[in-house]
Enzyme design. Structure first.
Site, PDB file in Angstrom:
ATOM      1  N   PHE A 111     -27.554   0.194   1.839  1.00  0.00           N
ATOM      2  CA  PHE A 111     -26.286   0.888   2.085  1.00  0.00           C
ATOM      3  C   PHE A 111     -25.140  -0.108   2.117  1.00  0.00           C
ATOM      4  CE2 PHE A 111     -28.261   0.538   6.400  1.00  0.00           C
ATOM      5  CZ  PHE A 111     -27.313  -0.259   7.030  1.00  0.00           C
ATOM      6  N   ALA A 155     -33.807   6.262  -2.435  1.00  0.00           N
ATOM      7  CA  ALA A 155     -33.962   4.812  -2.244  1.00  0.00           C
ATOM      8  C   ALA A 155     -32.940   4.111  -3.134  1.00  0.00           C
ATOM      9  CB  ALA A 155     -35.377   4.404  -2.615  1.00  0.00           C
ATOM     10  N   GLU A 193     -13.530  11.034  12.153  1.00  0.00           N
ATOM     11  CA  GLU A 193     -13.527  11.503  10.770  1.00  0.00           C
ATOM     12  C   GLU A 193     -14.923  11.382  10.171  1.00  0.00           C
ATOM     13  OE1 GLU A 193     -11.133  13.155   9.045  1.00  0.00           O
ATOM     14  OE2 GLU A 193     -13.017  13.392   8.001  1.00  0.00           O
ATOM     15  N   PHE A 194     -15.433  12.485   9.630  1.00  0.00           N
ATOM     16  CA  PHE A 194     -16.794  12.472   9.076  1.00  0.00           C
ATOM     17  C   PHE A 194     -16.822  12.476   7.552  1.00  0.00           C
ATOM     18  CE2 PHE A 194     -17.477  14.186  13.371  1.00  0.00           C
ATOM     19  CZ  PHE A 194     -18.474  13.333  13.808  1.00  0.00           C
ATOM     20  N   LEU A 195     -15.666  12.358   6.905  1.00  0.00           N
ATOM     21  CA  LEU A 195     -15.669  12.366   5.438  1.00  0.00           C
ATOM     22  C   LEU A 195     -16.484  11.186   4.907  1.00  0.00           C
ATOM     23  CD1 LEU A 195     -13.831   9.939   3.963  1.00  0.00           C
ATOM     24  CD2 LEU A 195     -11.982  11.243   4.979  1.00  0.00           C
ATOM     25  N   CYS A 205     -18.226   1.307   6.778  1.00  0.00           N
ATOM     26  CA  CYS A 205     -18.511   1.869   8.110  1.00  0.00           C
ATOM     27  C   CYS A 205     -19.916   1.613   8.668  1.00  0.00           C
ATOM     28  CB  CYS A 205     -18.254   3.366   8.083  1.00  0.00           C
ATOM     29  SG  CYS A 205     -16.526   3.760   7.781  1.00  0.00           S
ATOM     30  N   ARG A 234       0.830  -1.207   0.000  1.00  0.00           N
ATOM     31  CA  ARG A 234       0.000   0.000   0.000  1.00  0.00           C
ATOM     32  C   ARG A 234       0.866   1.259   0.000  1.00  0.00           C
ATOM     33  NH1 ARG A 234      -5.472   0.636   3.665  1.00  0.00           N
ATOM     34  NH2 ARG A 234      -6.824  -0.109   2.027  1.00  0.00           N
ATOM     35  N   LYS A 275     -19.661   9.914  16.683  1.00  0.00           N
ATOM     36  CA  LYS A 275     -19.345   9.338  15.373  1.00  0.00           C
ATOM     37  C   LYS A 275     -20.226   8.113  15.104  1.00  0.00           C
ATOM     38  CE  LYS A 275     -17.455   8.140  11.590  1.00  0.00           C
ATOM     39  NZ  LYS A 275     -17.665   8.816  10.331  1.00  0.00           N
ATOM     40  N   LYS A 299     -20.929   2.769  -3.975  1.00  0.00           N
ATOM     41  CA  LYS A 299     -21.595   3.978  -4.487  1.00  0.00           C
ATOM     42  C   LYS A 299     -20.700   4.562  -5.568  1.00  0.00           C
ATOM     43  CE  LYS A 299     -19.915   7.139  -0.934  1.00  0.00           C
ATOM     44  NZ  LYS A 299     -20.286   8.200  -0.023  1.00  0.00           N
ATOM     45  N   THR A 354     -12.824   5.137  13.946  1.00  0.00           N
ATOM     46  CA  THR A 354     -14.121   5.113  14.632  1.00  0.00           C
ATOM     47  C   THR A 354     -14.067   4.052  15.717  1.00  0.00           C
ATOM     48  OG1 THR A 354     -15.183   5.778  12.587  1.00  0.00           O
ATOM     49  CG2 THR A 354     -16.596   4.815  14.280  1.00  0.00           C
TER      50      THR A 354
HETATM   51  N1  LIG Z   1     -13.391   4.688   5.019  1.00  0.00           N
HETATM   52  C1  LIG Z   1     -14.126   5.678   5.443  1.00  0.00           C
HETATM   53  O1  LIG Z   1     -14.912   6.277   4.703  1.00  0.00           O
HETATM   54  C2  LIG Z   1     -14.051   6.148   6.870  1.00  0.00           C
HETATM   55  C3  LIG Z   1     -14.688   7.355   7.237  1.00  0.00           C
HETATM   56  C4  LIG Z   1     -14.616   7.756   8.541  1.00  0.00           C
HETATM   57  C5  LIG Z   1     -13.959   6.976   9.475  1.00  0.00           C
HETATM   58  N2  LIG Z   1     -13.367   5.807   9.093  1.00  0.00           N
HETATM   59  C6  LIG Z   1     -12.678   5.015  10.109  1.00  0.00           C
HETATM   60  O2  LIG Z   1     -11.282   5.095   9.878  1.00  0.00           O
HETATM   61  C7  LIG Z   1     -10.662   3.862  10.256  1.00  0.00           C
HETATM   62  C8  LIG Z   1      -9.832   3.324   9.106  1.00  0.00           C
HETATM   63  O3  LIG Z   1     -10.687   3.083   7.990  1.00  0.00           O
HETATM   64  P1  LIG Z   1     -10.120   2.746   6.550  1.00  0.00           P
HETATM   65  O4  LIG Z   1     -11.302   2.640   5.654  1.00  0.00           O
HETATM   66  O5  LIG Z   1      -9.022   3.701   6.210  1.00  0.00           O
HETATM   67  O6  LIG Z   1      -9.486   1.301   6.848  1.00  0.00           O
HETATM   68  P2  LIG Z   1      -8.403   0.480   6.000  1.00  0.00           P
HETATM   69  O7  LIG Z   1      -8.541  -0.927   6.454  1.00  0.00           O
HETATM   70  O8  LIG Z   1      -8.570   0.819   4.550  1.00  0.00           O
HETATM   71  O9  LIG Z   1      -6.981   1.061   6.443  1.00  0.00           O
HETATM   72  C9  LIG Z   1      -6.396   0.817   7.700  1.00  0.00           C
HETATM   73  C10 LIG Z   1      -4.887   0.684   7.504  1.00  0.00           C
HETATM   74  O10 LIG Z   1      -4.250   0.574   8.795  1.00  0.00           O
HETATM   75  C11 LIG Z   1      -3.089  -0.242   8.632  1.00  0.00           C
HETATM   76  N3  LIG Z   1      -2.643  -0.710   9.961  1.00  0.00           N
HETATM   77  C12 LIG Z   1      -3.244  -1.602  10.789  1.00  0.00           C
HETATM   78  N4  LIG Z   1      -2.534  -1.723  11.933  1.00  0.00           N
HETATM   79  C13 LIG Z   1      -1.473  -0.909  11.840  1.00  0.00           C
HETATM   80  C14 LIG Z   1      -0.377  -0.594  12.718  1.00  0.00           C
HETATM   81  N5  LIG Z   1      -0.275  -1.145  13.925  1.00  0.00           N
HETATM   82  N6  LIG Z   1       0.551   0.283  12.290  1.00  0.00           N
HETATM   83  C15 LIG Z   1       0.441   0.862  11.059  1.00  0.00           C
HETATM   84  N7  LIG Z   1      -0.578   0.616  10.197  1.00  0.00           N
HETATM   85  C16 LIG Z   1      -1.518  -0.263  10.582  1.00  0.00           C
HETATM   86  C17 LIG Z   1      -3.562  -1.345   7.712  1.00  0.00           C
HETATM   87  O11 LIG Z   1      -2.467  -1.972   7.105  1.00  0.00           O
HETATM   88  C18 LIG Z   1      -4.465  -0.568   6.715  1.00  0.00           C
HETATM   89  O12 LIG Z   1      -3.738  -0.182   5.562  1.00  0.00           O
HETATM   90  C19 LIG Z   1     -11.791   2.922  10.694  1.00  0.00           C
HETATM   91  O13 LIG Z   1     -11.917   2.988  12.093  1.00  0.00           O
HETATM   92  C20 LIG Z   1     -13.003   3.541  10.044  1.00  0.00           C
HETATM   93  O14 LIG Z   1     -14.192   3.246  10.749  1.00  0.00           O
HETATM   94  C21 LIG Z   1     -13.367   5.394   7.802  1.00  0.00           C
END
Ligand SMILES: NC(=O)c1ccc[n+]([C@@H]2O[C@H](COP(=O)([O-])OP(=O)(O)OC[C@H]3O[C@@H](n4cnc5c(N)ncnc54)[C@H](O)[C@@H]3O)[C@@H](O)[C@H]2O)c1
Length: 453
Positions: free
Chosen positions: A258, A254, A151-153, A262, A22, A206, A325, A115
C-alpha cells in the site's frame, strides 16, 4: 469542499491555503491545470468555481467571515523530537487553531477534517478558549464549538465517495453545532448515513478505519507470498474467501504494497498512541502491518533481480506506473518509489512511464534527476521518463507493472516483445495483463501471487 459547494449552492465555500502556487493552480482559467487529478473533479470545479466556490490565500479574511471553519491541513509523521517517526506532527493544526482564534468573529464552528490523533480536539479547544486578543471597545469576543468530521474519501474515487458516501461521521458534544453540520450533508446524504458520536470516537474511528484497510492489504500480500511458494493462486484464494459475506470481497487484491499519504502515517500514529497509553502489545500488533508492507516492496525488487540472472546492473528496465494507485497523480508513499530506489541501488537503468505523474515529481521522489546520457556503464543506476509505453519498453530486459492504470490492460504484447531484449520478462504486480497473451508473445511472466511460468 467542491462537492459541498456543488450540492449546496446557497452556501459560499472559500478554500484558503498558504501555498500561493497551489491556489493559483486551482484558479487557473484552464480547468485542466487544477493541481489534483481525480476523475470527475474538473466537472464539479467547473460548475462551482466563481459561483459559490472560491480559492484564495487571504486566510484571515476568510476566517473572519466564516460561520464554519474546516481544518484540512497536512498532518504528516513527525521527523524529529519526541515521537519522531511515529507521532503526527500537529504544528500546522495548532497554527490553524491559533489563527482561527485570532480572527474569528461571533460564534464559529471549528471542524477537524484532517486525520488527527484521538484527543486532539481537546488541544484545539484549549487554544480556542484562550482569548487571543483584547476586546476593542464593546467588542464581544468570539466563541467556538469544535467538531470532528473525518474524511473517508479515497483518492482515485474521491468524487464518487463524496457524492455517495457509505457514511458521514460527526463527533461532538454541542448538539446545535452537530445539527448545523449534519444539515449541510443532508442536502445529498440520507439521514441514516450521517452518524453522530462523541468527539473521541470520531477521531479514533478514522485512524482505525485506515488501520483495518491497510491490514487487509498486508494480509492478502502475505498470502500472495505463500501462494507463490505452494502453487495456490492468490486470485482464487481471494475469490474463495471474499465470497464469505463475513469477510467481503473488497481490498483483497494482492499488490506491490500500500501507498498514499495516509495509511502509513495513520498506523504509525496509532502505534504511537498505543505506546503512549501503555499498550505495547497493541502497538506491536499494528506495527506489523507496516513491516509487512515494507517487506513486500523489498521483495518485489529482489524478485526482479533474481529473474534477471542475479544482476540488473546496466540493464534497462521499464517501470509502468509510478502513482500509488490508478486514477490519481499522487505519488506519496508509492511503492514505486522504494522499488525504484532498490533497483537504482543495484545499478539498473530505469525507463519510467506514468500517464498522470509529472517527471519533476518523480525526480523529487527519487531525489535524483533524469539521465539522458548512456550512463550506467560505470554501474551507477539511472532513470529517465518515457512519455509512451513503447518508448519505455524499447530495449528493456524486463517490464515491471506497478500501477493498475487501465491502459496497461490493453497493451499489444506481441509488438512490445519485438522491441525488448530477450530473454525478456514481464513482472505484473497488479494482475493487469492476460497471461496467455504474454506467453504467446514469447515473453516470460511473473504475476504476484502465482509465481513464474
Ligand atoms: N489525501 C487523502 O486521500 C486524505 C483522505 C482523508 C483524509 N486526509 C487527511 O486530510 C489532511 C490533509 O491531507 P492532504 O492530502 O490534503 O494534504 P496536503 O499536504 O496535500 O494539503 C494540505 C494543505 O494545507 C496547507 N496548509 C498548511 N498549513 C496551513 C495553514 N495554517 N493555513 C492554510 N493552509 C495551510 C498546505 O499548504 C497544503 O496545501 C490530512 O490530515 C490527511 O490525513 C487525506
Amino acid at each position: 469542499m467542491a462537492v459541498i459547494a456543488d450540492r449546496c449552492p446557497h452556501i459560499d465555500v472559500t478554500v484558503v491555503d498558504l501555498n500561493e502556487a497551489r491556489i493559483a493552480a486551482w484558479n487557473d482559467p484552464d480547468i485542466n491545470q487544477i493541481p489534483i487529478y481525480e476523475p470527475g473533479l474538473e466537472a464539479v470545479v467547473s460548475r462551482t468555481r466563481g459561483r459559490n466556490l472560491f480559492f484564495s490565500t487571504t486566510v484571515n479574511a476568510a476566517i473572519s467571515s466564516a460561520d464554519m471553519v474546516f481544518i484540512s491541513v497536512n498532518t504528516p509523521t513527525k521527523n524529529k523530537g519526541i515521537g519522531a517517526g511515529q507521532a503526527s506532527d500537529l504544528r500546522w493544526v495548532e497554527a490553524c487553531a491559533r489563527q482561527v482564534a485570532q480572527h474569528a468573529q461571533g460564534h464559529t464552528v471549528v471542524i477537524e477534517k484532517s486525520t488527527l490523533p484521538v484527543r486532539t480536539a481537546a488541544v484545539i479547544k484549549a487554544i480556542l478558549d484562550t482569548p487571543q486578543r483584547k476586546p476593542k471597545n464593546n467588542e464581544i469576543l468570539p466563541t467556538f464549538s469544535v467538531l470532528s468530521n473525518p474524511e473517508f474519501l479515497a483518492e482515485g474515487s474521491a468524487i464518487r465517495d463524496l457524492e455517495k458516501p457509505d457514511r458521514v461521521l460527526i463527533g461532538g458534544d454541542d448538539a446545535a453545532a452537530v445539527d448545523a453540520l449534519a444539515t449541510i450533508y443532508s442536502h445529498w446524504v440520507p439521514s441514516e448515513k450521517i452518524l453522530r458520536t462523541n468527539l473521541w470516537s470520531s477521531e479514533l474511528s478514522k485512524l482505525i478505519s485506515n488501520a483495518f484497510l491497510a491490514q487487509r492489504i498486508s494480509s492478502i500480500n502475505s498470502v500472495a507470498a505463500l501462494c507463490e511458494a505452494t502453487g495456490a493462486d492468490v486470485h482464487e484464494v481471494a475469490l474463495a474467501i471474499g465470497t464469505d459475506s463475513r469477510i467481503g470481497s473488497k481490498f483483497l487484491s494482492a499488490g506491490p504494497g500500500f501507498g498514499g499519504s495516509c495509511f502509513k502515517k495513520d498506523i504509525l500514529n496509532l502505534v504511537y498512541l498505543c505506546r503512549h497509553f501503555s499498550l505495547p502489545e497493541v502497538a506491536d500488533y499494528w506495527e506489523q502491518v507496516i513491516e509487512l508492507n515494507n517487506w513486500q516492496k523489498n521483495r518485489i525488487a529482489g524478485l526482479l533481480v533474481q529473474r534477471l540472472f542475479g544482476t540488473v546492473t546496466g540493464k534497462r528496465l521499464a517501470i509502468l506506473g509510478f502513482a500509488f494507485k490508478a486514477d490519481t497523480n499522487d505519488t506519496r508513499e508509492s511503492p514505486a518509489i522504494s522499488i525504484s530506489l532498490d533497483l537504482l541501488e543495484e545499478g539498473a537503468q530505469l525507463a519510467i512511464h506514468d500517464p498522470k505523474v509529472d517527471p519533476s515529481q518523480i525526480a523529487r521522489d527519487l531525489k535524483k534527476s533524469q539521465s539522458h546520457s548512456s550512463a550506467g556503464l560505470n554501474g551507477e543506476g539511472t532513470w529517465l521518463f518515457s512519455s509512451t509505453v513503447v518508448e519505455a519498453v524499447q530495449d528493456a530486459d524486463a517490464v515491471l507493472i506497478l500501477t493498475e492504470w487501465d491502459q496497461y490492460r490493453e497493451l499489444n504484447w506481441k509488438e512490445l516483445a519485438k522491441i525488448m531484449r530477450a530473454p525478456a520478462w514481464v513482472l505484473d504486480t497488479r494482475s493487469v495483463v492476460d497471461p496467455v497473451e504474454i506467453t504467446e508473445a514469447g515473453l516470460h511472466l511473473w504475476r504476484l501471487g502465482e509465481g513464474a511460468d
